[in-house]
Design a protein around this motif. Structure first.
Motif, short mmCIF file in Angstrom:
data_model
loop_
_atom_site.label_atom_id
_atom_site.label_comp_id
_atom_site.label_asym_id
_atom_site.label_seq_id
_atom_site.Cartn_x
_atom_site.Cartn_y
_atom_site.Cartn_z
N PRO A 51 0.83 -1.20 0.00
CA PRO A 51 0.00 0.00 0.00
C PRO A 51 0.86 1.25 0.00
CG PRO A 51 0.00 -0.99 2.18
CD PRO A 51 0.75 -1.93 1.28
N VAL A 52 0.45 2.25 -0.75
CA VAL A 52 1.16 3.53 -0.73
C VAL A 52 1.14 4.12 0.68
CG1 VAL A 52 1.01 5.93 -1.52
CG2 VAL A 52 0.82 4.06 -3.16
N ASP A 53 -0.02 4.05 1.33
CA ASP A 53 -0.21 4.64 2.65
C ASP A 53 -0.62 3.53 3.61
OD1 ASP A 53 -0.89 6.05 4.91
OD2 ASP A 53 -2.28 7.42 3.91
N TRP A 54 0.23 3.25 4.58
CA TRP A 54 -0.08 2.16 5.52
C TRP A 54 -1.28 2.48 6.40
CZ3 TRP A 54 0.86 -2.74 5.40
CH2 TRP A 54 1.94 -3.21 4.66
N ALA A 55 -1.71 3.74 6.45
CA ALA A 55 -2.94 4.07 7.17
C ALA A 55 -4.17 3.61 6.39
CB ALA A 55 -3.01 5.58 7.41
N GLU A 56 -3.98 3.33 5.10
CA GLU A 56 -5.06 2.82 4.26
C GLU A 56 -4.55 1.61 3.47
OE1 GLU A 56 -6.57 5.91 1.80
OE2 GLU A 56 -6.99 7.27 3.47
N GLY A 167 4.06 10.73 -8.25
CA GLY A 167 2.75 10.24 -7.86
C GLY A 167 2.60 10.26 -6.35
N PRO A 168 1.51 9.67 -5.84
CA PRO A 168 1.19 9.78 -4.41
C PRO A 168 2.23 9.16 -3.49
CG PRO A 168 -0.27 8.22 -5.51
CD PRO A 168 0.47 8.95 -6.59
N LEU A 169 3.06 8.26 -4.00
CA LEU A 169 4.08 7.64 -3.14
C LEU A 169 5.06 8.68 -2.61
CD1 LEU A 169 4.96 4.81 -2.07
CD2 LEU A 169 6.65 4.80 -3.92
N PHE A 170 5.22 9.80 -3.33
CA PHE A 170 6.19 10.83 -2.93
C PHE A 170 6.02 11.24 -1.47
CE2 PHE A 170 7.27 15.31 -2.28
CZ PHE A 170 8.60 15.32 -2.65
N ASP A 171 4.79 11.31 -0.99
CA ASP A 171 4.53 11.76 0.38
C ASP A 171 4.53 10.62 1.39
OD1 ASP A 171 4.11 14.65 -0.04
OD2 ASP A 171 2.40 13.99 -1.26
N PRO A 342 15.76 10.67 -4.56
CA PRO A 342 14.99 10.34 -3.36
C PRO A 342 15.47 10.98 -2.07
CG PRO A 342 16.49 8.55 -3.85
CD PRO A 342 16.66 9.57 -4.96
N PHE A 343 16.67 11.58 -2.07
CA PHE A 343 17.31 11.95 -0.81
C PHE A 343 16.44 12.89 0.02
CE2 PHE A 343 19.98 14.52 1.93
CZ PHE A 343 20.79 13.58 2.53
N GLU A 344 16.10 14.07 -0.54
CA GLU A 344 15.32 15.03 0.24
C GLU A 344 13.94 14.49 0.59
OE1 GLU A 344 16.99 16.03 -2.46
OE2 GLU A 344 18.20 17.79 -1.93
N ALA A 345 13.33 13.77 -0.35
CA ALA A 345 11.98 13.26 -0.10
C ALA A 345 11.95 12.40 1.16
CB ALA A 345 11.49 12.46 -1.31
N VAL A 346 12.94 11.53 1.31
CA VAL A 346 13.00 10.65 2.48
C VAL A 346 13.45 11.43 3.71
CG1 VAL A 346 14.00 8.57 3.48
CG2 VAL A 346 13.47 8.65 1.02
N ASP A 393 6.51 20.94 6.99
CA ASP A 393 5.25 20.21 7.07
C ASP A 393 5.35 18.79 6.54
OD1 ASP A 393 5.67 21.03 4.47
OD2 ASP A 393 3.58 21.55 4.08
N ALA A 394 6.50 18.43 5.96
CA ALA A 394 6.68 17.09 5.40
C ALA A 394 7.00 16.05 6.47
CB ALA A 394 7.79 17.09 4.35
N VAL A 395 7.44 16.50 7.66
CA VAL A 395 7.95 15.57 8.67
C VAL A 395 6.82 14.70 9.23
CG1 VAL A 395 9.18 15.35 10.85
CG2 VAL A 395 9.72 17.24 9.29
N VAL A 396 6.96 13.40 9.08
CA VAL A 396 5.99 12.46 9.66
C VAL A 396 6.67 11.48 10.61
CG1 VAL A 396 4.35 12.60 7.74
CG2 VAL A 396 6.21 10.90 7.65
N ASN A 397 8.01 11.47 10.61
CA ASN A 397 8.76 10.52 11.43
C ASN A 397 9.88 11.28 12.15
OD1 ASN A 397 9.90 8.12 12.48
ND2 ASN A 397 11.13 7.78 10.64
N PRO A 398 9.53 12.24 13.01
CA PRO A 398 10.55 13.09 13.62
C PRO A 398 11.40 12.34 14.64
CG PRO A 398 8.42 13.50 14.63
CD PRO A 398 8.17 12.55 13.48
N GLN A 399 12.48 13.01 15.05
CA GLN A 399 13.43 12.42 15.98
C GLN A 399 12.77 12.08 17.31
OE1 GLN A 399 13.80 15.12 13.98
NE2 GLN A 399 15.90 15.91 14.15
#
Length: 505
Positions: A51-56, A167-171, A342-346, A393-399
């Motif tokens: 899944p692109v988004d593990w929440a869905e 595509g949506p995987l970017f986020d 991919p560097f900045e995206a990740v 606003d991109a941070v979803v996995n902060p320190q």
């Protein structure tokens, strides 16, 4: 995109919810159809739908590509060894296909080595961006508020471009999403537990897997460790200290080694003179006279060389640069096409490294230069921090501190004392956060990546992976100085190309 294992892999037949009871492990899985890899027919490649988004998990999906090298001695097989070479952006598929270069015969006999191209990387729906937009990247050192705002706008423009093209995987390319991919791969392989070897940025994947799914770990080796509990200033400062330490170790080696191309010279002084010349536009790459070498490029190139460490090559290269005359004007043309990036995206989804304005960024760089008067800080951190300006606003996995889940077997951490990329202080910090759930083995030498350097290190790792013998806490392995090899007369020594750097092997 590179030639893909997915081109020959069969169609995934399983879907979420197809959970054979005999596996005794609930969760998302999909069947994997294996076929010979195009690059190496003796290995197997396949795709598994994620899944692109593990929440869905029932929503939009993408194909995650993996490669498997089966244990060379099935009678001794201990299970699966998942591997990741770091980055972010390193290919686990390539790492597995080249397993003989990375792992001992004993490990290869005992494990199916399985490498995954993480989401957003190489064959697994890579993050792609316009080459034209990438070519317009502004300076990482804005000198005014207007230039800082231009950097902020550019980063947002680049993200929008990459999102549109990817595509949506970017986020959804953060490491925690990769952790769930990793566990779904384990289930899809039909394994109750897996062993893991992660290098550099791959250690973050391992740490977070142990935090979420530690009861599914048989053994875990974290080689050259990330510390995901550092704020912007500690992150930048510790990297600056590590880069400077590795440079000074190189200079000391030149001082005691007659075969060094700079032996008998003041290496730091020569280096600073080259940085000044590069800043004036007087240097070009010896192998590509059409490519001007600026100060940031020279610092990146030297940092890459210290990963090896490629001391012989670095010394020869600097000697060739020192002998150059003034550089001609260079015209460059940029093709209009997309490239993988991919560097900045990740990184910007995994790390919160905010800077408020150009003054704070200037203070951050000035402090790094104080800590590293020769290397002037770490270009790796400069790129990472500047690349996330405007992307807070991109941070979803902060320190956060690393906490190992109860029931996880003892984790084995490795780090060199003189690592230019993942400082030894990071390993000490992560080890402390683990609160007794990990053992740190110290290699008293140089370079990035420890396994494969000495018999002491390799023996300890192999006994741990194969026989689950945990090294004694405080184990140290003596340094082995890099071999001195000849450099072709009249030619510039080969060095890693000047690229956007990363934490990878």
């Amino acid at each position: 995109m590179t030639a893909s294992c997915a081109l020959v892999a069969g169609v995934v037949t399983g879907v979420a919810g197809a959970q054979p009871q005999e596996r005794g492990d609930a969760g998302y899985r999909a069947e994997i159809a294996w076929a010979p890899c195009p690059e190496l027919p003796a290995a197997e490649c396949g795709t598994v739908r994620m899944p692109v988004d593990w929440a869905e998990p029932g929503g939009e999906g993408f194909d995650l590509v993996l490669a498997r090298r089966k244990a060379t001695d099935p009678a001794r097989r201990k299970g699966v060894l998942l591997v990741n070479p770091g980055g972010p952006g390193g290919s686990g598929v390539d790492f597995a296909l080249d397993a003989e270069r990375h792992f001992s015969a004993e490990v290869l006999a005992s494990f199916d080595v399985v490498g995954v191209d993480p989401r957003g990387v190489e064959r697994s729906t890579p993050v792609v961006c316009s080459r034209d937009v990438l070519a317009r990247r502004p300076s990482n050192a804005p000198a005014s508020g207007a230039e800082f705002e231009a950097l902020r706008r550019y980063n947002r423009e680049l993200a929008a471009d990459c999102r549109e093209r990817t595509g949506p995987l970017f986020d959804h390319v953060d490491t925690l999403s990769g952790v769930e991919d990793m566990d779904a791969v384990r289930r899809s392989l039909g394994e109750r537990e897996v062993s893991y070897y992660g290098l550099s940025y791959g250690t973050l994947l391992g740490q977070q897997y142990a935090q979420r799914h530690g009861d599914r770990v048989r053994a875990m080796v974290l080689d050259s460790t990330m510390d995901h509990d550092l704020g912007t200033w500690a992150f930048s400062g510790s990297e600056a200290v590590a880069a400077e330490d590795s440079f000074l170790e190189f200079a000391a080696w030149c001082g005691r080694t007659p075969s060094c191309a700079l032996h008998g010279r003041d290496v730091p002084a020569l280096w600073r003179a080259l940085l000044a010349r590069a800043g004036r536009g007087e240097l070009v790459l010896p192998h590509d006279p059409a490519a001007r070498l600026d100060a940031a490029g020279l610092r990146s190139l030297a940092l890459n060389a210290l990963y090896g460490p490629s001391w012989v090559e670095l010394a020869g290269f600097l000697a060739v640069l020192d002998a150059q005359g003034g550089a001609p004007e260079v015209a460059s043309e940029v093709a209009s096409e997309v490239v993988e990036s991919p560097f900045e995206a990740v990184f910007c989804q995994d790390w919160s490294v905010p800077v408020r304005d150009h003054r704070e960024l200037a203070r951050l760089r000035a402090r790094a230069a104080e800590l590293a008067p020769n290397m002037l800080g770490s270009t790796l951190v400069e790129d990472a921090v500047a690349g996330c300006v405007g992307r807070e606003d991109a941070v979803v996995n902060p320190q956060r501190p690393w906490r190992v889940a109860p029931g996880t077997p003892k984790v084995l951490m490795l780090n060199a004392l003189h690592d230019p990329s993942t400082p030894y202080s990071w390993a000490v910090g992560a080890h402390r956060q683990a609160r007794g759930a990990a053992v740190l083995l110290t290699y008293e030498g140089w370079g990035h990546g420890v396994y494969g350097r000495t018999g002491c290190v390799d023996g300890a790792v192999d006994r741990y992976l194969v026989d689950l013998v945990v090294p004694r806490e405080g184990t140290r392995c003596a340094a082995v100085e890099p071999a001195v090899t000849a450099v072709a007369e009249g030619g510039a020594p080969a060095l890693p190309e000047v690229t956007r750097p990363g934490w990878g092997g």
